[in-house]
Motif scaffolding. Structure first.
Motif, PDB file in Angstrom:
ATOM      1  N   THR A   1       0.904  -1.085  -0.130  1.00 43.48           N
ATOM      2  CA  THR A   1      -0.044  -0.120  -0.335  1.00 43.48           C
ATOM      3  C   THR A   1       0.317   1.157  -0.086  1.00 43.48           C
ATOM      4  O   THR A   1       1.850   1.478   0.784  1.00 43.48           O
ATOM      5  CB  THR A   1      -0.679  -0.023   1.696  1.00 43.48           C
ATOM      6  OG1 THR A   1      -1.422  -1.218   1.257  1.00 43.48           O
ATOM      7  CG2 THR A   1      -1.638   1.258   1.231  1.00 43.48           C
ATOM      8  N   VAL A   2       0.824   1.887  -1.098  1.00 45.02           N
ATOM      9  CA  VAL A   2       1.501   3.201  -1.399  1.00 45.02           C
ATOM     10  C   VAL A   2       0.888   4.915  -0.927  1.00 45.02           C
ATOM     11  O   VAL A   2      -0.594   4.434  -1.623  1.00 45.02           O
ATOM     12  CB  VAL A   2       2.962   3.294  -2.627  1.00 45.02           C
ATOM     13  CG1 VAL A   2       2.976   4.603  -3.118  1.00 45.02           C
ATOM     14  CG2 VAL A   2       3.342   1.974  -2.505  1.00 45.02           C
ATOM     15  N   GLN A   3       1.028   5.301  -0.132  1.00 41.53           N
ATOM     16  CA  GLN A   3       0.156   6.545   0.187  1.00 41.53           C
ATOM     17  C   GLN A   3       1.082   8.345  -0.866  1.00 41.53           C
ATOM     18  O   GLN A   3       2.150   8.030  -1.444  1.00 41.53           O
ATOM     19  CB  GLN A   3       1.040   7.200   1.825  1.00 41.53           C
ATOM     20  CG  GLN A   3       0.447   8.505   2.101  1.00 41.53           C
ATOM     21  CD  GLN A   3      -1.901   8.152   2.043  1.00 41.53           C
ATOM     22  OE1 GLN A   3      -1.904   7.099   2.176  1.00 41.53           O
ATOM     23  NE2 GLN A   3      -2.541   8.992   1.907  1.00 41.53           N
ATOM     24  N   GLY A   4      -0.293   7.921  -1.906  1.00 37.67           N
ATOM     25  CA  GLY A   4       0.161   8.955  -2.533  1.00 37.67           C
ATOM     26  C   GLY A   4      -1.321  10.255  -2.402  1.00 37.67           C
ATOM     27  O   GLY A   4      -0.776  10.928  -0.722  1.00 37.67           O
ATOM     28  N   SER A   5      -1.832  10.829  -3.059  1.00 36.09           N
ATOM     29  CA  SER A   5      -3.064  11.685  -2.837  1.00 36.09           C
ATOM     30  C   SER A   5      -3.780  10.640  -1.698  1.00 36.09           C
ATOM     31  O   SER A   5      -4.366  11.420  -1.103  1.00 36.09           O
ATOM     32  CB  SER A   5      -3.350  12.467  -3.168  1.00 36.09           C
ATOM     33  OG  SER A   5      -4.206  11.494  -4.329  1.00 36.09           O
ATOM     34  N   ARG A   6      -3.944   9.396  -1.968  1.00 37.48           N
ATOM     35  CA  ARG A   6      -4.332   8.496  -1.182  1.00 37.48           C
ATOM     36  C   ARG A   6      -3.752   7.215  -0.670  1.00 37.48           C
ATOM     37  O   ARG A   6      -2.732   7.184  -2.011  1.00 37.48           O
ATOM     38  CB  ARG A   6      -6.336   7.998  -1.259  1.00 37.48           C
ATOM     39  CG  ARG A   6      -6.407   7.813  -2.607  1.00 37.48           C
ATOM     40  CD  ARG A   6      -7.904   7.721  -3.448  1.00 37.48           C
ATOM     41  NE  ARG A   6      -7.684   6.639  -3.957  1.00 37.48           N
ATOM     42  CZ  ARG A   6      -8.056   5.909  -4.452  1.00 37.48           C
ATOM     43  NH1 ARG A   6      -7.674   4.581  -3.430  1.00 37.48           N
ATOM     44  NH2 ARG A   6      -8.006   5.086  -5.921  1.00 37.48           N
ATOM     45  N   PRO A   7      -4.307   6.550  -0.708  1.00 36.95           N
ATOM     46  CA  PRO A   7      -3.746   5.129  -0.077  1.00 36.95           C
ATOM     47  C   PRO A   7      -3.510   4.557  -1.550  1.00 36.95           C
ATOM     48  O   PRO A   7      -5.138   3.959  -1.999  1.00 36.95           O
ATOM     49  CB  PRO A   7      -3.870   3.996   0.560  1.00 36.95           C
ATOM     50  CG  PRO A   7      -4.663   5.361   1.847  1.00 36.95           C
ATOM     51  CD  PRO A   7      -5.001   6.446   0.636  1.00 36.95           C
ATOM     52  N   TYR A   8      -3.026   3.954  -2.183  1.00 42.53           N
ATOM     53  CA  TYR A   8      -3.279   3.397  -3.585  1.00 42.53           C
ATOM     54  C   TYR A   8      -2.147   1.462  -3.203  1.00 42.53           C
ATOM     55  O   TYR A   8      -1.393   1.120  -2.681  1.00 42.53           O
ATOM     56  CB  TYR A   8      -2.100   3.955  -4.687  1.00 42.53           C
ATOM     57  CG  TYR A   8      -3.009   5.297  -5.564  1.00 42.53           C
ATOM     58  CD1 TYR A   8      -4.216   5.134  -5.907  1.00 42.53           C
ATOM     59  CD2 TYR A   8      -1.641   6.098  -4.869  1.00 42.53           C
ATOM     60  CE1 TYR A   8      -4.631   6.716  -5.324  1.00 42.53           C
ATOM     61  CE2 TYR A   8      -3.000   7.360  -5.365  1.00 42.53           C
ATOM     62  CZ  TYR A   8      -3.698   7.459  -5.798  1.00 42.53           C
ATOM     63  OH  TYR A   8      -4.130   9.221  -6.096  1.00 42.53           O
ATOM     64  N   ASP A   9      -2.915   0.608  -4.046  1.00 42.83           N
ATOM     65  CA  ASP A   9      -2.968  -1.069  -3.575  1.00 42.83           C
ATOM     66  C   ASP A   9      -2.259  -1.217  -4.991  1.00 42.83           C
ATOM     67  O   ASP A   9      -2.850  -0.920  -6.399  1.00 42.83           O
ATOM     68  CB  ASP A   9      -3.496  -1.755  -3.951  1.00 42.83           C
ATOM     69  CG  ASP A   9      -5.074  -1.578  -2.491  1.00 42.83           C
ATOM     70  OD1 ASP A   9      -4.032  -1.192  -1.368  1.00 42.83           O
ATOM     71  OD2 ASP A   9      -6.264  -1.624  -2.409  1.00 42.83           O
ATOM     72  N   VAL A  10      -0.777  -2.217  -4.462  1.00 43.92           N
ATOM     73  CA  VAL A  10       0.424  -2.102  -5.679  1.00 43.92           C
ATOM     74  C   VAL A  10       0.152  -3.476  -6.106  1.00 43.92           C
ATOM     75  O   VAL A  10       0.796  -3.898  -4.633  1.00 43.92           O
ATOM     76  CB  VAL A  10       1.932  -1.193  -5.054  1.00 43.92           C
ATOM     77  CG1 VAL A  10       2.703  -1.413  -6.543  1.00 43.92           C
ATOM     78  CG2 VAL A  10       1.157  -0.160  -5.843  1.00 43.92           C
ATOM     79  N   ARG A  11       0.048  -3.821  -7.125  1.00 40.92           N
ATOM     80  CA  ARG A  11       0.804  -5.587  -6.942  1.00 40.92           C
ATOM     81  C   ARG A  11       2.205  -5.463  -7.764  1.00 40.92           C
ATOM     82  O   ARG A  11       1.736  -5.255  -9.107  1.00 40.92           O
ATOM     83  CB  ARG A  11      -0.178  -6.579  -7.318  1.00 40.92           C
ATOM     84  CG  ARG A  11      -0.936  -6.699  -6.203  1.00 40.92           C
ATOM     85  CD  ARG A  11      -2.525  -7.443  -6.329  1.00 40.92           C
ATOM     86  NE  ARG A  11      -1.600  -8.571  -6.664  1.00 40.92           N
ATOM     87  CZ  ARG A  11      -2.081  -9.778  -5.075  1.00 40.92           C
ATOM     88  NH1 ARG A  11      -3.005  -9.451  -4.765  1.00 40.92           N
ATOM     89  NH2 ARG A  11      -1.255 -11.549  -5.492  1.00 40.92           N
ATOM     90  N   VAL A  12       3.374  -6.398  -7.364  1.00 43.51           N
ATOM     91  CA  VAL A  12       4.510  -6.340  -8.261  1.00 43.51           C
ATOM     92  C   VAL A  12       4.794  -8.085  -8.592  1.00 43.51           C
ATOM     93  O   VAL A  12       4.616  -8.007  -7.723  1.00 43.51           O
ATOM     94  CB  VAL A  12       5.149  -5.449  -8.571  1.00 43.51           C
ATOM     95  CG1 VAL A  12       6.453  -5.333  -8.901  1.00 43.51           C
ATOM     96  CG2 VAL A  12       4.916  -4.271  -8.050  1.00 43.51           C
ATOM     97  N   THR A  13       5.331  -8.564  -9.875  1.00 43.50           N
ATOM     98  CA  THR A  13       5.386  -9.031 -10.074  1.00 43.50           C
ATOM     99  C   THR A  13       6.942  -9.101 -10.200  1.00 43.50           C
ATOM    100  O   THR A  13       7.755  -8.360 -10.873  1.00 43.50           O
ATOM    101  CB  THR A  13       5.389 -10.742 -11.576  1.00 43.50           C
ATOM    102  OG1 THR A  13       3.603 -10.524 -10.980  1.00 43.50           O
ATOM    103  CG2 THR A  13       5.414 -11.624 -12.041  1.00 43.50           C
ATOM    104  N   LEU A  14       8.114  -9.927  -9.769  1.00 40.43           N
ATOM    105  CA  LEU A  14       9.391  -9.880  -9.706  1.00 40.43           C
ATOM    106  C   LEU A  14       9.829 -11.076  -9.939  1.00 40.43           C
ATOM    107  O   LEU A  14       9.695 -11.935 -10.201  1.00 40.43           O
ATOM    108  CB  LEU A  14      10.255  -9.433  -8.380  1.00 40.43           C
ATOM    109  CG  LEU A  14       9.831  -8.775  -7.515  1.00 40.43           C
ATOM    110  CD1 LEU A  14      10.081  -8.362  -6.480  1.00 40.43           C
ATOM    111  CD2 LEU A  14       9.684  -6.852  -8.337  1.00 40.43           C
ATOM    112  N   SER A  15      11.399 -11.054 -10.859  1.00 39.07           N
ATOM    113  CA  SER A  15      11.844 -11.958 -10.650  1.00 39.07           C
ATOM    114  C   SER A  15      13.874 -12.046 -10.573  1.00 39.07           C
ATOM    115  O   SER A  15      14.233 -11.206 -11.387  1.00 39.07           O
ATOM    116  CB  SER A  15      11.760 -12.360 -12.582  1.00 39.07           C
ATOM    117  OG  SER A  15      12.783 -13.110 -13.242  1.00 39.07           O
ATOM    118  N   GLN A  16      13.904 -12.661  -9.869  1.00 35.98           N
ATOM    119  CA  GLN A  16      15.097 -12.026  -9.100  1.00 35.98           C
ATOM    120  C   GLN A  16      15.971 -11.034  -8.536  1.00 35.98           C
ATOM    121  O   GLN A  16      16.481 -10.530  -8.969  1.00 35.98           O
ATOM    122  CB  GLN A  16      16.160 -12.874 -10.103  1.00 35.98           C
ATOM    123  CG  GLN A  16      16.198 -14.953 -10.563  1.00 35.98           C
ATOM    124  CD  GLN A  16      17.694 -14.906 -11.785  1.00 35.98           C
ATOM    125  OE1 GLN A  16      17.890 -14.042 -12.589  1.00 35.98           O
ATOM    126  NE2 GLN A  16      17.398 -15.935 -11.786  1.00 35.98           N
TER     127      GLN A  16
END
Length: 105
Positions: free
Chosen positions: A14-29
């Motif tokens: 959850t990243v706070q911007g002008s309001r909280p935003y939900d973030v989902r990320v796929t990583l590789s190594q």
């Protein structure tokens, strides 16, 4: 960043911007592959995704060396029932989904 979890190659924050935003990320190594953010920004990736990926370097991943499939295969039926029951008691959408998937026709 108010919440950040890194499990396997998945990052959720959850990243706070002008309001909280939900973030989902796929990583590789540890590197960015793809991401989704609930913000209205059209940039790919948006600044909230970038912030989450940068912050993920400070977060210890959970069981990076063991796949979810391996973990589930090693669990007993009783352990799986207990975990599912706990989550179903906390999340009505999950409980409904369990009835839909496991319920008799």
């Amino acid at each position: 960043m108010t919440d950040i979890e890194c499990i396997d190659d998945s990052l959720q924050a959850t990243v706070q911007g002008s309001r909280p935003y939900d973030v989902r990320v796929t990583l590789s190594q540890g590197s960015y592959v793809s991401g989704q953010c609930s913000c209205p920004d059209d940039a790919a990736p948006c600044k909230h995704i970038v912030a989450a990926v940068l912050a993920s370097g400070d977060v210890e991943a959970v069981d990076d060396d063991q796949s979810l499939d391996t973990l589930l295969e090693a669990a007993s039926a009783e352990e799986l029932r207990t975990v599912l029951a706990e989550f179903a008691n906390e999340d009505l959408r999950l409980r409904k989904h369990l009835y839909e998937v496991l319920g008799e026709d």
